[in-house]
Design a protein around this motif. Structure first.
Motif, mmCIF file in Angstrom:
data_model
loop_
_atom_site.group_PDB
_atom_site.id
_atom_site.type_symbol
_atom_site.label_atom_id
_atom_site.label_comp_id
_atom_site.label_asym_id
_atom_site.label_seq_id
_atom_site.Cartn_x
_atom_site.Cartn_y
_atom_site.Cartn_z
ATOM 1 N N THR A 27 0.842 -1.193 0.000
ATOM 2 C CA THR A 27 0.000 0.000 0.000
ATOM 3 C C THR A 27 0.879 1.246 0.000
ATOM 4 O O THR A 27 1.939 1.265 0.634
ATOM 5 C CB THR A 27 -0.938 0.011 1.217
ATOM 6 N N GLY A 142 -4.194 -7.445 -4.010
ATOM 7 C CA GLY A 142 -4.129 -6.026 -3.709
ATOM 8 C C GLY A 142 -4.443 -5.149 -4.903
ATOM 9 O O GLY A 142 -4.427 -5.597 -6.056
ATOM 10 N N GLN A 155 -5.038 -4.060 0.426
ATOM 11 C CA GLN A 155 -4.626 -5.436 0.161
ATOM 12 C C GLN A 155 -4.978 -6.339 1.320
ATOM 13 O O GLN A 155 -5.121 -5.895 2.470
ATOM 14 C CB GLN A 155 -3.130 -5.529 -0.131
#
Length: 233
Positions: A27, A142, A155
């Protein structure tokens, strides 16, 4: 090693960044993962074969543009047994394993700024101790999206440990970042990890971050909050 017409081959002796481990938390952030700046939450994250000697192949010409495909293999995924005379034991239980990861950018997704990714790992685990009853299996799914100055990411990962007590971990991570200008970026990152088994807690990490660049210098700061560190209440 780059082989013309084939792709890249990486030979690694048990450091992070190979196989599915590179996707433990993808992320977006302006500095680090939620549990990576300052206080450690001691979360169990997907690792695949990364702790052992690993060969990873990334084909280039054989896949379409916009696809990053990697396949990794290790003969000893925890690196515990350095030769055939080592006794091993419960602490050196992982055997051979393989990882496969794939990333699809906007050339494939058809949406500017959108990236999808996934990974799978399977590692043999010797049942040389009463605490182990199966192999290790890990997955990750993700998505990342960037638009203007904003970036978003989400994710989920899942690990089946093959252990008789702590049987698995399910991790969820999400984040949002914003580029205020060319020099200043701010962001929020969150990760939570559910540990399966008796009397287990959900560990969480939250982090507010900022990063400022001036010339050749970058100043980063984070405020990190941890709940149920190392899965203890």
């Amino acid at each position: 090693i780059t082989l013309p017409g084939m792709g890249d081959i990486r030979i690694d002796q048990g450091t992070s960044g190979t196989g599915i481990q590179r996707m433990d938390d993808m992320t977006p952030s302006v500095w680090e993962e939620a549990d990576g700046a300052g206080i450690s939450a001691t979360l169990n994250k997907i690792a695949g074969t990364s702790a052992g000697p690993t060969i990873e192949i990334k084909p280039t010409d054989a896949v379409p543009a916009g696809i990053d495909l990697r396949v990794a293999w290790s003969p000893d995924s925890d690196g515990g047994n350095t030769n055939d005379k080592t006794a091993g034991g419960a602490s050196n239980a992982l055997g051979s394993g393989w990882d496969a990861t794939i990333e699809a950018s906007s050339d494939i997704t058809g949406v500017d700024g959108l990236t999808l990714y996934a990974g799978y790992s399977e590692v043999e685990q010797y049942q040389n101790d009463a605490s182990r009853n199966g192999d290790v299996e890990e997955t990750v799914l993700g998505v990342k999206y960037a638009a203007g100055g904003f970036s978003f990411g989400y994710q989920v990962t899942d690990e089946e440990t093959g252990l008789t007590t702590t049987t698995g971990y399910e991790n969820t991570s999400y984040s949002v970042t914003f580029n205020v200008n060319d020099d200043l970026s701010i962001g929020y990152n969150h990760t939570e990890s559910d540990e399966s088994g008796a009397s287990k807690e959900t560990a969480e990490a939250n982090s507010l971050q900022a990063s400022y660049t001036m010339g050749g210098a970058t100043f980063s700061i984070a405020e990190v909050s941890i709940d149920n560190r190392a899965y203890s209440s």
